[in-house]
Design a protein around this motif. Structure first.
Motif, PDB file in Angstrom:
ATOM      1  N   ALA A  25       0.749  -1.242  -0.170  1.00 56.79           N
ATOM      2  CA  ALA A  25       0.136  -0.127  -0.076  1.00 56.79           C
ATOM      3  C   ALA A  25       0.942   1.220  -0.161  1.00 56.79           C
ATOM      4  N   GLU A  44      10.081   3.668   6.545  1.00 62.34           N
ATOM      5  CA  GLU A  44       9.721   2.385   6.971  1.00 62.34           C
ATOM      6  C   GLU A  44      10.484   1.807   8.129  1.00 62.34           C
ATOM      7  N   SER A  45       9.900   1.257   9.304  1.00 65.81           N
ATOM      8  CA  SER A  45      10.637   0.855  10.460  1.00 65.81           C
ATOM      9  C   SER A  45      11.851  -0.077  10.184  1.00 65.81           C
ATOM     10  N   ARG A  50      13.152  -7.360   4.051  1.00 70.33           N
ATOM     11  CA  ARG A  50      12.659  -7.664   5.308  1.00 70.33           C
ATOM     12  C   ARG A  50      11.531  -9.003   5.104  1.00 70.33           C
ATOM     13  N   GLY A  55       1.220 -14.937   2.528  1.00 72.38           N
ATOM     14  CA  GLY A  55       1.375 -16.353   1.659  1.00 72.38           C
ATOM     15  C   GLY A  55       2.139 -16.037   0.426  1.00 72.38           C
ATOM     16  N   CYS A  57       0.776 -14.446  -2.234  1.00 70.75           N
ATOM     17  CA  CYS A  57       0.288 -14.694  -3.500  1.00 70.75           C
ATOM     18  C   CYS A  57      -0.701 -13.660  -4.111  1.00 70.75           C
ATOM     19  N   ARG A 107       7.628 -12.095   0.141  1.00 67.06           N
ATOM     20  CA  ARG A 107       7.315 -10.635   0.186  1.00 67.06           C
ATOM     21  C   ARG A 107       8.515  -9.901   0.777  1.00 67.06           C
ATOM     22  N   ALA A 131       7.705   5.986  12.344  1.00 61.88           N
ATOM     23  CA  ALA A 131       7.366   7.093  12.521  1.00 61.88           C
ATOM     24  C   ALA A 131       5.959   7.266  13.092  1.00 61.88           C
ATOM     25  N   ASP A 288      -3.708  -2.404   5.134  1.00 56.00           N
ATOM     26  CA  ASP A 288      -4.306  -3.223   6.411  1.00 56.00           C
ATOM     27  C   ASP A 288      -4.480  -2.018   7.346  1.00 56.00           C
ATOM     28  N   MET A 301      -3.237  -8.074  -0.312  1.00 53.16           N
ATOM     29  CA  MET A 301      -2.517  -7.245  -1.184  1.00 53.16           C
ATOM     30  C   MET A 301      -3.311  -6.479  -2.115  1.00 53.16           C
TER      31      MET A 301
HETATM   32  C1  LIG Z   1      -0.864 -15.495   7.166  1.00 58.19           C
HETATM   33  C2  LIG Z   1      -1.208 -14.334   6.241  1.00 58.19           C
HETATM   34  C3  LIG Z   1      -1.203 -14.971   4.925  1.00 58.19           C
HETATM   35  C4  LIG Z   1      -1.327 -13.874   4.034  1.00 58.19           C
HETATM   36  N1  LIG Z   1      -1.429 -14.472   2.634  1.00 58.19           N
HETATM   37  C5  LIG Z   1      -1.685 -13.478   1.626  1.00 58.19           C
HETATM   38  C6  LIG Z   1      -1.667 -13.713   0.252  1.00 58.19           C
HETATM   39  O1  LIG Z   1      -1.141 -14.842   0.159  1.00 58.19           O
HETATM   40  N2  LIG Z   1      -1.947 -12.841  -0.685  1.00 58.19           N
HETATM   41  C7  LIG Z   1      -2.405 -11.618  -0.254  1.00 58.19           C
HETATM   42  O2  LIG Z   1      -2.771 -10.931  -1.077  1.00 58.19           O
HETATM   43  N3  LIG Z   1      -2.326 -11.208   1.006  1.00 58.19           N
HETATM   44  C8  LIG Z   1      -2.056 -12.177   2.123  1.00 58.19           C
HETATM   45  N4  LIG Z   1      -2.023 -11.392   3.435  1.00 58.19           N
HETATM   46  C9  LIG Z   1      -2.513 -10.353   3.679  1.00 58.19           C
HETATM   47  C10 LIG Z   1      -1.307  -9.334   3.585  1.00 58.19           C
HETATM   48  O3  LIG Z   1      -0.036  -9.933   3.949  1.00 58.19           O
HETATM   49  C11 LIG Z   1      -1.634  -7.920   3.958  1.00 58.19           C
HETATM   50  O4  LIG Z   1      -3.009  -7.598   3.418  1.00 58.19           O
HETATM   51  C12 LIG Z   1      -0.863  -6.992   3.308  1.00 58.19           C
HETATM   52  O5  LIG Z   1       0.752  -7.140   3.404  1.00 58.19           O
HETATM   53  C13 LIG Z   1      -0.933  -5.513   3.611  1.00 58.19           C
HETATM   54  O6  LIG Z   1      -0.312  -4.752   3.035  1.00 58.19           O
HETATM   55  P1  LIG Z   1      -0.068  -3.140   3.599  1.00 58.19           P
HETATM   56  O7  LIG Z   1       0.760  -2.329   2.836  1.00 58.19           O
HETATM   57  O8  LIG Z   1      -1.150  -2.552   4.073  1.00 58.19           O
HETATM   58  O9  LIG Z   1       0.839  -3.371   5.111  1.00 58.19           O
HETATM   59  P2  LIG Z   1       2.317  -4.432   5.167  1.00 58.19           P
HETATM   60  O10 LIG Z   1       2.437  -5.196   4.194  1.00 58.19           O
HETATM   61  O11 LIG Z   1       2.060  -4.907   6.515  1.00 58.19           O
HETATM   62  O12 LIG Z   1       3.274  -3.221   5.411  1.00 58.19           O
HETATM   63  C14 LIG Z   1       3.092  -2.480   6.478  1.00 58.19           C
HETATM   64  C15 LIG Z   1       4.661  -1.596   6.597  1.00 58.19           C
HETATM   65  O13 LIG Z   1       4.753  -0.633   7.530  1.00 58.19           O
HETATM   66  C16 LIG Z   1       5.873  -0.678   8.416  1.00 58.19           C
HETATM   67  N5  LIG Z   1       5.530  -0.062   9.538  1.00 58.19           N
HETATM   68  C17 LIG Z   1       4.482  -0.396  10.523  1.00 58.19           C
HETATM   69  N6  LIG Z   1       4.561   0.630  11.613  1.00 58.19           N
HETATM   70  C18 LIG Z   1       5.325   1.597  11.290  1.00 58.19           C
HETATM   71  C19 LIG Z   1       5.882   2.883  11.758  1.00 58.19           C
HETATM   72  N7  LIG Z   1       5.232   3.195  12.762  1.00 58.19           N
HETATM   73  N8  LIG Z   1       6.600   3.441  11.112  1.00 58.19           N
HETATM   74  C20 LIG Z   1       7.282   3.060   9.831  1.00 58.19           C
HETATM   75  N9  LIG Z   1       7.028   1.883   9.317  1.00 58.19           N
HETATM   76  C21 LIG Z   1       5.931   1.050  10.181  1.00 58.19           C
HETATM   77  C22 LIG Z   1       6.111  -2.143   8.386  1.00 58.19           C
HETATM   78  O14 LIG Z   1       7.128  -2.465   8.845  1.00 58.19           O
HETATM   79  C23 LIG Z   1       5.444  -2.930   7.100  1.00 58.19           C
HETATM   80  O15 LIG Z   1       6.676  -2.726   6.409  1.00 58.19           O
HETATM   81  C24 LIG Z   1      -1.923 -12.471   4.324  1.00 58.19           C
HETATM   82  C25 LIG Z   1      -1.728 -12.338   5.549  1.00 58.19           C
HETATM   83  C26 LIG Z   1      -1.396 -13.220   6.616  1.00 58.19           C
HETATM   84  C27 LIG Z   1      -1.626 -12.799   8.065  1.00 58.19           C
END
Ligand SMILES: Cc1cc2nc3c(=O)[nH]c(=O)nc-3n(C[C@H](O)[C@H](O)[C@H](O)COP(=O)(O)OP(=O)(O)OC[C@H]3O[C@@H](n4cnc5c(N)ncnc54)[C@H](O)[C@@H]3O)c2cc1C
Length: 405
Positions: A25, A44-45, A50, A55, A57, A107, A131, A288, A301
């Motif tokens: 996102a 990014e923290s 990392r 999963g 996918c 990932r 942050a 998320d 994702m």
């Molecule tokens: C068991 C499991 C399996 C999954 N399998 C799938 C799949 O196969 N396919 C799929 O589409 N989705 C899957 N998901 C869901 C998917 O992982 C998430 O929906 C997706 O990663 C959300 O992306 P995002 O960018 O919102 O957050 P994230 O990917 O969680 O990224 C957030 C980032 O923010 C950083 N961060 C957090 N707080 C701070 C802060 N205060 N300051 C600076 N940085 C910070 C974190 O380190 C991280 O790098 C799965 C989830 C789980 C739990």
């Protein structure tokens, strides 16, 4: 990575936008904002690359959003594994469904590639920095940055919080705390090198049992990604994530992977959570961070990428002329784009907890795989053709004002 700043350098500048979190996102939001010639800092923290509990996918919907953002070459370069099928197993029975159009990729590699895509578009990247969003004064929001024991305040005209499940970046703001659902499961994940040949590439193996479900998929380096949503109590009872996953695999008759006990397991906080607000003054939440339901067929994702790309016109409009209505418009847009689909995932997640239902459904799907088609098609439906995108497009058109640079 070029475009990586130091904390001191970052604090010396005033930013049009600060994007917090370099998951899918945040990276797509930062890339889109930078492409509009706005100064954007992606914080990014963690140190990159990392790992992340996931999963790995990417469904058709995700790929379509990545293509539209011009970020697909970054993923293709990683050699992702094309997905063709979904093998669902419960109670000793399994059904293999066709699931074409997606890919599997770790990932660690994917998020690093998307951060590079953001930097190549002009975003500055500040890793290993946590942050916290602060107050608004005049036309800026403050953000406290902390890295290796040092802290600095920066200000930005717009903040995008893309921090995943962790609500830490918003803990200083009233009304932004997320609430976890009582029976929510937790996520665990490990990538393993030693596993039975049964787990061939291109198939998502999904084992469903009363204590949770485990998804197993081969990723670009040939290893097996094991990602599970499990009941916290079942995991404690089993004696840890590897043992909990083993119980689920044995329950459905999938082979156990020897590498599991020694693997490095990662965990999440409770997965299903609601966020009361998805926007505030000069602040948008995406991915998320804006609310989450248990993942099942790769929607997480897709929603994160859709949120990261469609927040861009809202940010642009706020930079030109912030008005309080924009926060409400983002909330409405988010509901149309994502929340309505999360409802279907919520129903699936609840259905998967009823063992009688799963034990009836799996043999039925084995005989009549077409029964699953409407659900998979609906979940995979291209976000860009959904009603939500047309709302963003309308906003984008109405905000086409020359950037003052
Ligand atoms: C068991 C499991 C399996 C999954 N399998 C799938 C799949 O196969 N396919 C799929 O589409 N989705 C899957 N998901 C869901 C998917 O992982 C998430 O929906 C997706 O990663 C959300 O992306 P995002 O960018 O919102 O957050 P994230 O990917 O969680 O990224 C957030 C980032 O923010 C950083 N961060 C957090 N707080 C701070 C802060 N205060 N300051 C600076 N940085 C910070 C974190 O380190 C991280 O790098 C799965 C989830 C789980 C739990």
């Amino acid at each position: 990575m070029n475009g990586t700043l130091s904390l001191v350098d970052a604090a010396e500048r005033e930013w049009d936008a600060v994007v917090i979190g370099a998951g899918p996102a945040g990276c797509l939001a930062a890339r889109g904002i930078a492409e509009r010639n706005r100064s954007v800092l992606l914080v990014e923290s963690k140190a990159f690359p990392r790992p992340k509990v996931c999963g790995g996918c990417l469904n058709e919907n995700s790929l379509s959003t990545l293509r539209e953002a011009g970020a697909m070459p970054y993923i293709d370069d990683l050699g992702p594994v094309p997905l063709t099928g979904f093998c669902l197993a419960a109670g000793g029975r399994n059904a293999t469904l066709s699931l074409p159009g997606g890919v599997a990729v770790s990932r660690a590699a994917m998020d690093a590639a998307l951060a590079r895509a953001a930097v190549d578009s002009g975003a500055e990247f500040l890793p290993e920095t946590t942050a916290a969003v602060g107050d608004v004064s005049e036309d800026c929001r403050s953000i406290r940055l902390e890295s290796h024991g040092e802290s600095r305040d920066v200000s930005a005209r717009i903040v995008v919080a893309a921090t995943g499940l962790s609500g830490r970046s918003l803990s200083r703001l009233e009304g932004f705390q997320s609430e976890e659902e009582a029976d929510s499961r937790i996520g665990v994940e490990a990538t393993i090198s030693e596993f039975p040949a049964f787990y061939g590439p291109g198939v998502i193996f999904m084992a469903v049992a009363s204590g949770g479900y485990v998804g197993l998929t081969r990723v670009e380096d040939g290893r097996l990604n094991v990602a599970a949503a499990v009941d916290a109590a079942a995991m404690r009872g089993a004696g840890g994530p590897a043992a909990a996953c083993r119980q689920i695999l044995e329950d459905v008759g999938f082979p156990y992977a020897k590498g599991m006990p020694e693997a490095e397991w990662r965990g999440t906080m409770k997965l299903t959570r609601r966020t009361a607000r998805r926007a505030g003054e000069r602040l948008f939440l995406v991915g998320d961070a804006a609310g989450y339901v248990e993942p099942f067929t790769g929607e997480g994702m897709a929603w994160a990428l859709a949120g990261g790309s469609t927040v861009v016109p809202f940010v642009e409009k706020g930079l030109v002329d912030w008005r309080p209505d924009l926060a409400r418009e983002w909330e409405q847009h988010y509901t149309r784009l994502i929340q309505n689909r999360q409802w279907m995932c919520r129903c699936l997640a609840q259905g998967l907890r009823r063992s009688w239902l799963v034990r009836t459904a799996v043999p039925a799907l084995a005989r009549m795989p077409w029964l699953a088609r409407p659900i998979i098609t609906r979940l995979n439906r291209d976000a860009n053709k959904s009603r939500g995108e047309s709302a963003a497009a309308r906003l984008s058109t109405s905000s086409r004002i020359e950037a003052p640079h």
